[in-house]
Design a protein around this motif. Structure first.
Motif, PDB file in Angstrom:
ATOM      1  N   HIS A 172       0.701  -1.182  -0.008  1.00 30.54           N
ATOM      2  CA  HIS A 172      -0.047  -0.075   0.028  1.00 30.54           C
ATOM      3  C   HIS A 172       0.908   1.430  -0.261  1.00 30.54           C
ATOM      4  CE1 HIS A 172      -3.286  -2.523   0.387  1.00 30.54           C
ATOM      5  NE2 HIS A 172      -3.053  -3.062   1.561  1.00 30.54           N
ATOM      6  N   SER A 173       1.810   1.266  -0.838  1.00 33.33           N
ATOM      7  CA  SER A 173       2.811   2.523  -0.991  1.00 33.33           C
ATOM      8  C   SER A 173       2.253   3.855  -1.431  1.00 33.33           C
ATOM      9  CB  SER A 173       4.082   2.127  -1.785  1.00 33.33           C
ATOM     10  OG  SER A 173       3.696   1.884  -2.979  1.00 33.33           O
ATOM     11  N   ALA A 174       1.173   3.612  -2.347  1.00 33.30           N
ATOM     12  CA  ALA A 174       0.359   4.688  -2.539  1.00 33.30           C
ATOM     13  C   ALA A 174      -0.468   5.455  -1.644  1.00 33.30           C
ATOM     14  CB  ALA A 174      -0.567   4.331  -4.089  1.00 33.30           C
ATOM     15  N   LYS A 175      -0.858   4.787  -0.610  1.00 35.64           N
ATOM     16  CA  LYS A 175      -1.801   5.425   0.547  1.00 35.64           C
ATOM     17  C   LYS A 175      -1.026   6.556   1.141  1.00 35.64           C
ATOM     18  CE  LYS A 175      -4.873   1.756   1.738  1.00 35.64           C
ATOM     19  NZ  LYS A 175      -5.331   0.875   2.892  1.00 35.64           N
ATOM     20  N   PRO A 176      -1.621   7.703   1.378  1.00 38.53           N
ATOM     21  CA  PRO A 176      -0.899   8.889   2.021  1.00 38.53           C
ATOM     22  C   PRO A 176      -0.884   8.456   3.361  1.00 38.53           C
ATOM     23  CG  PRO A 176      -3.286   9.184   1.764  1.00 38.53           C
ATOM     24  CD  PRO A 176      -2.902   7.666   0.914  1.00 38.53           C
ATOM     25  N   ALA A 177       0.264   9.029   4.035  1.00 41.67           N
ATOM     26  CA  ALA A 177       0.647   8.824   5.054  1.00 41.67           C
ATOM     27  C   ALA A 177      -0.293   9.456   6.253  1.00 41.67           C
ATOM     28  CB  ALA A 177       2.128   9.172   5.805  1.00 41.67           C
ATOM     29  N   GLU A 178      -0.609   8.957   7.318  1.00 40.36           N
ATOM     30  CA  GLU A 178      -1.364   9.637   8.366  1.00 40.36           C
ATOM     31  C   GLU A 178      -0.805  10.823   8.867  1.00 40.36           C
ATOM     32  OE1 GLU A 178      -4.441   9.147   9.512  1.00 40.36           O
ATOM     33  OE2 GLU A 178      -4.796   7.767   7.862  1.00 40.36           O
ATOM     34  N   THR A 179      -1.290  12.081   8.799  1.00 41.04           N
ATOM     35  CA  THR A 179      -0.675  13.100   9.374  1.00 41.04           C
ATOM     36  C   THR A 179      -0.947  13.638  10.717  1.00 41.04           C
ATOM     37  OG1 THR A 179      -2.692  14.388   8.804  1.00 41.04           O
ATOM     38  CG2 THR A 179      -0.791  14.350   6.977  1.00 41.04           C
ATOM     39  N   GLY A 180      -1.988  13.056  11.371  1.00 39.64           N
ATOM     40  CA  GLY A 180      -2.221  13.237  12.870  1.00 39.64           C
ATOM     41  C   GLY A 180      -3.116  14.369  13.128  1.00 39.64           C
ATOM     42  N   LEU A 181      -3.401  15.162  12.111  1.00 41.25           N
ATOM     43  CA  LEU A 181      -4.311  16.390  11.966  1.00 41.25           C
ATOM     44  C   LEU A 181      -5.498  16.064  12.763  1.00 41.25           C
ATOM     45  CD1 LEU A 181      -3.099  18.363   8.988  1.00 41.25           C
ATOM     46  CD2 LEU A 181      -2.168  18.584  11.132  1.00 41.25           C
ATOM     47  N   LYS A 182      -6.198  16.741  13.487  1.00 41.11           N
ATOM     48  CA  LYS A 182      -7.448  16.512  13.855  1.00 41.11           C
ATOM     49  C   LYS A 182      -8.612  17.452  13.425  1.00 41.11           C
ATOM     50  CE  LYS A 182      -5.721  13.903  17.193  1.00 41.11           C
ATOM     51  NZ  LYS A 182      -5.833  12.270  16.890  1.00 41.11           N
ATOM     52  N   VAL A 183      -9.611  16.876  12.976  1.00 41.37           N
ATOM     53  CA  VAL A 183     -10.961  17.616  12.565  1.00 41.37           C
ATOM     54  C   VAL A 183     -11.912  17.601  13.460  1.00 41.37           C
ATOM     55  CG1 VAL A 183     -12.401  17.762  10.489  1.00 41.37           C
ATOM     56  CG2 VAL A 183     -10.097  16.810   9.960  1.00 41.37           C
ATOM     57  N   THR A 184     -12.331  18.984  13.826  1.00 44.72           N
ATOM     58  CA  THR A 184     -13.330  18.949  14.906  1.00 44.72           C
ATOM     59  C   THR A 184     -14.690  18.977  14.276  1.00 44.72           C
ATOM     60  OG1 THR A 184     -13.330  21.209  14.609  1.00 44.72           O
ATOM     61  CG2 THR A 184     -11.671  20.363  16.083  1.00 44.72           C
ATOM     62  N   ASP A 185     -15.728  18.716  15.109  1.00 41.22           N
ATOM     63  CA  ASP A 185     -17.132  18.592  14.650  1.00 41.22           C
ATOM     64  C   ASP A 185     -17.566  19.781  13.921  1.00 41.22           C
ATOM     65  OD1 ASP A 185     -17.592  15.843  15.407  1.00 41.22           O
ATOM     66  OD2 ASP A 185     -18.008  16.493  17.509  1.00 41.22           O
ATOM     67  N   ALA A 186     -17.166  20.970  14.337  1.00 43.35           N
ATOM     68  CA  ALA A 186     -17.380  22.389  13.859  1.00 43.35           C
ATOM     69  C   ALA A 186     -16.948  22.262  12.153  1.00 43.35           C
ATOM     70  CB  ALA A 186     -16.803  23.442  14.927  1.00 43.35           C
ATOM     71  N   MET A 187     -15.702  21.879  12.163  1.00 50.20           N
ATOM     72  CA  MET A 187     -15.133  21.820  11.012  1.00 50.20           C
ATOM     73  C   MET A 187     -15.848  20.841  10.035  1.00 50.20           C
ATOM     74  SD  MET A 187     -10.873  21.188  11.613  1.00 50.20           S
ATOM     75  CE  MET A 187     -10.108  22.436  12.654  1.00 50.20           C
ATOM     76  N   ARG A 188     -16.155  19.971  10.539  1.00 44.79           N
ATOM     77  CA  ARG A 188     -16.877  18.767   9.764  1.00 44.79           C
ATOM     78  C   ARG A 188     -18.419  19.783   9.038  1.00 44.79           C
ATOM     79  NH1 ARG A 188     -14.744  14.959  13.061  1.00 44.79           N
ATOM     80  NH2 ARG A 188     -13.717  13.555  12.133  1.00 44.79           N
ATOM     81  N   MET A 189     -19.123  20.234  10.185  1.00 42.99           N
ATOM     82  CA  MET A 189     -20.328  20.889   9.693  1.00 42.99           C
ATOM     83  C   MET A 189     -20.284  21.889   8.663  1.00 42.99           C
ATOM     84  SD  MET A 189     -22.144  21.029  13.467  1.00 42.99           S
ATOM     85  CE  MET A 189     -23.339  22.231  13.016  1.00 42.99           C
ATOM     86  N   GLU A 190     -18.894  22.772   9.032  1.00 46.64           N
ATOM     87  CA  GLU A 190     -18.761  23.801   7.885  1.00 46.64           C
ATOM     88  C   GLU A 190     -18.511  23.470   6.623  1.00 46.64           C
ATOM     89  OE1 GLU A 190     -15.532  27.685   7.384  1.00 46.64           O
ATOM     90  OE2 GLU A 190     -15.789  26.627   9.382  1.00 46.64           O
ATOM     91  N   VAL A 191     -17.583  22.175   6.454  1.00 53.12           N
ATOM     92  CA  VAL A 191     -17.060  21.547   5.271  1.00 53.12           C
ATOM     93  C   VAL A 191     -18.544  20.994   4.560  1.00 53.12           C
ATOM     94  CG1 VAL A 191     -16.056  19.909   3.954  1.00 53.12           C
ATOM     95  CG2 VAL A 191     -14.828  21.568   5.676  1.00 53.12           C
ATOM     96  N   SER A 192     -19.342  20.286   5.320  1.00 56.20           N
ATOM     97  CA  SER A 192     -20.401  19.563   4.913  1.00 56.20           C
ATOM     98  C   SER A 192     -21.603  20.697   4.054  1.00 56.20           C
ATOM     99  CB  SER A 192     -21.272  18.786   5.959  1.00 56.20           C
ATOM    100  OG  SER A 192     -20.381  17.609   6.318  1.00 56.20           O
ATOM    101  N   GLY A 193     -21.652  21.730   5.035  1.00 53.88           N
ATOM    102  CA  GLY A 193     -22.430  22.842   4.445  1.00 53.88           C
ATOM    103  C   GLY A 193     -21.988  23.541   3.136  1.00 53.88           C
ATOM    104  N   ALA A 194     -20.712  23.376   2.970  1.00 54.48           N
ATOM    105  CA  ALA A 194     -19.891  24.264   1.822  1.00 54.48           C
ATOM    106  C   ALA A 194     -20.099  23.208   0.599  1.00 54.48           C
ATOM    107  CB  ALA A 194     -18.398  24.289   1.862  1.00 54.48           C
ATOM    108  N   VAL A 195     -20.304  21.744   0.885  1.00 53.81           N
ATOM    109  CA  VAL A 195     -20.291  20.922  -0.334  1.00 53.81           C
ATOM    110  C   VAL A 195     -21.651  20.059  -0.449  1.00 53.81           C
ATOM    111  CG1 VAL A 195     -17.694  20.200  -0.202  1.00 53.81           C
ATOM    112  CG2 VAL A 195     -19.561  18.721   0.878  1.00 53.81           C
TER     113      VAL A 195
END
Length: 170
Positions: free
Chosen positions: A119-142
């Motif tokens: 699985h060398s083509a899979k991106p490495a995990e960055t460890g960045l955290k996505v909050t619920d507020a971010m998820r809601m904002e992105v879901s509204g945008a798309v």
């Protein structure tokens, strides 16, 4: 006197990723014996199961002299658990590749000494955290995007951008 760096010709148009990377990938693939990217790009289509998932083409070695009618030797990286099977079914893999291209390209298949990384083509995990507020904002945008595949890709992109901008303090 220092040599001038190579100047690249501007295309003055938008290009796809494949066309943009062509200049970088093709010379590297030619050094590995591949005339084009087809055998690597379409490996999962041309290789028989299970080798379409547990093996990858590494290099293509052409014989010297007039023996080119015999075909090239395809060196394949393979998962250790399937190495013995691949060694015995090399003729079957060569026939599948030749059938795909429609002419004798591969005369024999050998195992490569290089390790197989499935699985060398899979991106490495960055460890960045996505909050619920971010998820809601992105879901509204798309929300207005109709194509589900595009919507999911945009959602992942938005989560990555927002998490990265928050972690960098912007």
């Amino acid at each position: 006197m220092a040599e001038k760096p190579k100047e690249y010709k501007r295309l003055n148009r938008s290009v796809g990723v494949a066309e943009a990377l062509k200049g970088a990938l093709d010379p590297a693939l030619k050094r590995r014996g591949f005339a084009s990217r087809d055998i690597i790009t379409y490996w999962s289509t041309m290789a028989p199961a299970p080798y379409d998932k547990v093996a990858l083409p590494d290099k293509l070695v052409w014989p010297r002299g007039e023996r080119s009618a015999e075909g090239a030797t395809l060196h394949v990286r393979c998962a250790a658990s399937h190495a013995l099977g691949l060694a015995h079914e090399g003729a079957k893999i060569a026939a599948s590749v030749n059938r795909y291209f429609g002419y004798l390209l591969v005369g024999q298949v050998r195992l490569s000494a290089e390790p197989f990384r499935p699985h060398s083509a899979k991106p490495a995990e960055t460890g960045l955290k996505v909050t619920d507020a971010m998820r809601m904002e992105v879901s509204g945008a798309v929300e207005s995007v109709e194509d589900e595949g595009l919507k999911e890709a945009l959602r992942q992109l938005g989560h990555g951008i927002m998490a990265k901008s928050k972690s960098s303090g912007r």
